[in-house]
Scaffold this active site. Structure first.
Site, PDB file in Angstrom:
ATOM      1  N   GLY A  68      -1.203   8.320   0.127  1.00  0.00           N
ATOM      2  CA  GLY A  68      -0.860   9.530   0.616  1.00  0.00           C
ATOM      3  C   GLY A  68       0.502   9.836   0.249  1.00  0.00           C
ATOM      4  N   LYS A  69       1.364  10.211   1.243  1.00  0.00           N
ATOM      5  CA  LYS A  69       2.791  10.693   1.067  1.00  0.00           C
ATOM      6  C   LYS A  69       3.738   9.297   0.907  1.00  0.00           C
ATOM      7  CE  LYS A  69       1.998  15.057   3.181  1.00  0.00           C
ATOM      8  NZ  LYS A  69       1.980  15.616   4.412  1.00  0.00           N
ATOM      9  N   TYR A  70       2.944   8.142   1.135  1.00  0.00           N
ATOM     10  CA  TYR A  70       3.735   6.940   1.120  1.00  0.00           C
ATOM     11  C   TYR A  70       4.342   6.386  -0.251  1.00  0.00           C
ATOM     12  CZ  TYR A  70       3.712   5.940   6.018  1.00  0.00           C
ATOM     13  OH  TYR A  70       3.804   5.953   7.586  1.00  0.00           O
ATOM     14  N   GLU A 113      -1.537  -5.752  13.152  1.00  0.00           N
ATOM     15  CA  GLU A 113      -0.956  -6.761  13.804  1.00  0.00           C
ATOM     16  C   GLU A 113      -1.331  -7.639  15.001  1.00  0.00           C
ATOM     17  OE1 GLU A 113       3.658  -5.786  13.756  1.00  0.00           O
ATOM     18  OE2 GLU A 113       3.162  -5.329  15.909  1.00  0.00           O
ATOM     19  N   PHE A 117       0.899  -1.246   0.160  1.00  0.00           N
ATOM     20  CA  PHE A 117      -0.072  -0.085   0.064  1.00  0.00           C
ATOM     21  C   PHE A 117       0.783   1.394  -0.199  1.00  0.00           C
ATOM     22  CE2 PHE A 117      -4.388  -1.314   0.604  1.00  0.00           C
ATOM     23  CZ  PHE A 117      -4.143  -2.717   0.647  1.00  0.00           C
ATOM     24  N   ALA A 118       0.441   2.200  -0.862  1.00  0.00           N
ATOM     25  CA  ALA A 118       1.379   3.254  -0.831  1.00  0.00           C
ATOM     26  C   ALA A 118       0.020   4.706  -1.031  1.00  0.00           C
ATOM     27  CB  ALA A 118       2.203   3.605  -2.057  1.00  0.00           C
ATOM     28  N   ASP A 124       7.525   1.121   3.223  1.00  0.00           N
ATOM     29  CA  ASP A 124       8.786   2.017   3.743  1.00  0.00           C
ATOM     30  C   ASP A 124       9.878   0.886   3.967  1.00  0.00           C
ATOM     31  OD1 ASP A 124       7.362   0.735   6.054  1.00  0.00           O
ATOM     32  OD2 ASP A 124       7.716   2.300   7.278  1.00  0.00           O
ATOM     33  N   TYR A 126      11.090  -8.514  19.720  1.00  0.00           N
ATOM     34  CA  TYR A 126      10.454  -9.528  20.783  1.00  0.00           C
ATOM     35  C   TYR A 126      11.218 -11.086  20.584  1.00  0.00           C
ATOM     36  CZ  TYR A 126       7.526  -5.908  21.721  1.00  0.00           C
ATOM     37  OH  TYR A 126       6.947  -4.674  22.316  1.00  0.00           O
ATOM     38  N   ASP A 146       5.128  -3.810   3.932  1.00  0.00           N
ATOM     39  CA  ASP A 146       5.035  -2.306   4.181  1.00  0.00           C
ATOM     40  C   ASP A 146       5.877  -1.795   3.082  1.00  0.00           C
ATOM     41  OD1 ASP A 146       3.863  -2.433   6.551  1.00  0.00           O
ATOM     42  OD2 ASP A 146       5.167  -1.331   7.656  1.00  0.00           O
TER      43      ASP A 146
END
Ligand code: 5GW
Ligand code: MN
Length: 280
Positions: free
Chosen positions: A50-52, A230, A47-48, A139, A162, A137
């Protein structure tokens, strides 16, 4: 490379006897050749919104260098700004499919929207076009091989924060019984990241659909799981064990120092200027 000696500093199997994948526990040439015989079609859902969209280029360029090289890969880019999807030169048998989705007002809408739009796109389109699906993701940047050792009916990645922790009660699972993502104290295997996971298209469909449905149910009851999808992913995977667990090599972060047992960082998440990339 012949693996004369397997490394012994990490577990290479889970307690339900599926591979726990670390560098040094598989032969990359052999495992690619085994999966290549089936020549699977692999979908990558990102997914991208907006500004992503600014992250797409580095994601794709690095993916072309390291992600399932020589396999058939289609990147499904879900975006509300398709004019901002850059041109990137792809390898043979590799494609981009842009899917338009609405813009989001709240960031929670983006995050939960991933399960919703993935459910819809898998059932209407991707089920006919892919054998395996990964959700990632945007990013993120690939830095090393991410190969066929990652493929299974359902593969999930240990969260880098973790993975050394054996006290499951300290995991950030949703703990409130009012949420459908609830995992009671004393229960749980691992804490998995929602930033990379994958599997057979049918199994991924069941997973995203259940997470979507349960998030909707929570929302009707005015509750939102602690770590959004998550939390729902972790709940699902507790009852539907992954067929492979991938070490945090498969998702590290530029924010964190690389630990001694991480011999190879395969994907790392970028440092973001949250004020610049996030809507509100
Ligand atoms: C924006 C603000 C807060 C949280 C998420 C967003 C956001 C996420 C967005 O505005 N647009 C978007 O496309 N995303 C997608 O959700 C990206 O694919 C992104 O990689 C993924 C998860 O959000 P991240 O990467 O900001 O979450 P963290 O926990 O990795 O920082
Ligand atoms: Mn991220």
């Amino acid at each position: 490379m012949i693996l004369k000696e397997r490394r012994t500093d990490v577990n290479s199997v889970t307690n339900w006897n599926v591979p726990l994948v670390w560098e040094g526990t598989f032969d990359p040439v052999v495992i690619d050749a085994i999966y290549k015989r089936m020549d699977p079609r692999v979908a990558v859902i990102v997914f991208a919104i907006g500004k992503y969209t600014q992250f797409i280029k580095a994601f794709l360029k690095s993916g072309e260098k390291y992600f399932l090289v020589d396999f058939r890969v289609t990147y499904y880019i879900f975006t509300d700004h398709k004019e901002n999807v850059p041109q990137v030169k792809l390898g043979r048998s590799r494609n981009i499919s842009v899917i338009t989705v609405p813009s989001a007002k709240r960031w929670q809408e983006v995050v939960f929207g991933r399960m919703k739009w993935a459910t819809i796109a898998i059932e209407t389109q991707i089920v006919n076009e892919a054998d395996y699906v990964f959700m990632m993701d945007i990013d993120s940047v690939f830095h090393n091989r991410f190969g066929a050792e990652s493929l299974s009916r359902l593969s999930a990645v240990l969260h880098r924060i973790y993975y050394k922790n054996t006290h499951r009660d300290s995991f950030l699972y949703e703990r409130r019984p009012e949420s459908t993502a609830h995992i009671p104290a004393g229960k749980g295997d691992y804490y998995y990241t929602a930033a990379v996971w994958g599997g057979y298209v049918e199994d991924m469909y069941k997973l995203v659909k259940q997470c979507y449905t349960q998030a909707e149910e929570d929302s009707k009851n005015n509750i939102e799981a602690a770590w959004q999808e998550e939390s729902h992913l972790n709940k699902y995977l507790l009852h539907n064990k992954p067929a492979k667990v991938l070490s945090p090599e498969y998702l590290w972060s530029d924010y964190d120092a690389v630990q001694a047992d991480i011999k190879v960082v395969r994907i790392s998440q970028l440092v973001k200027d949250y004020a610049k990339v996030r809507p509100n």
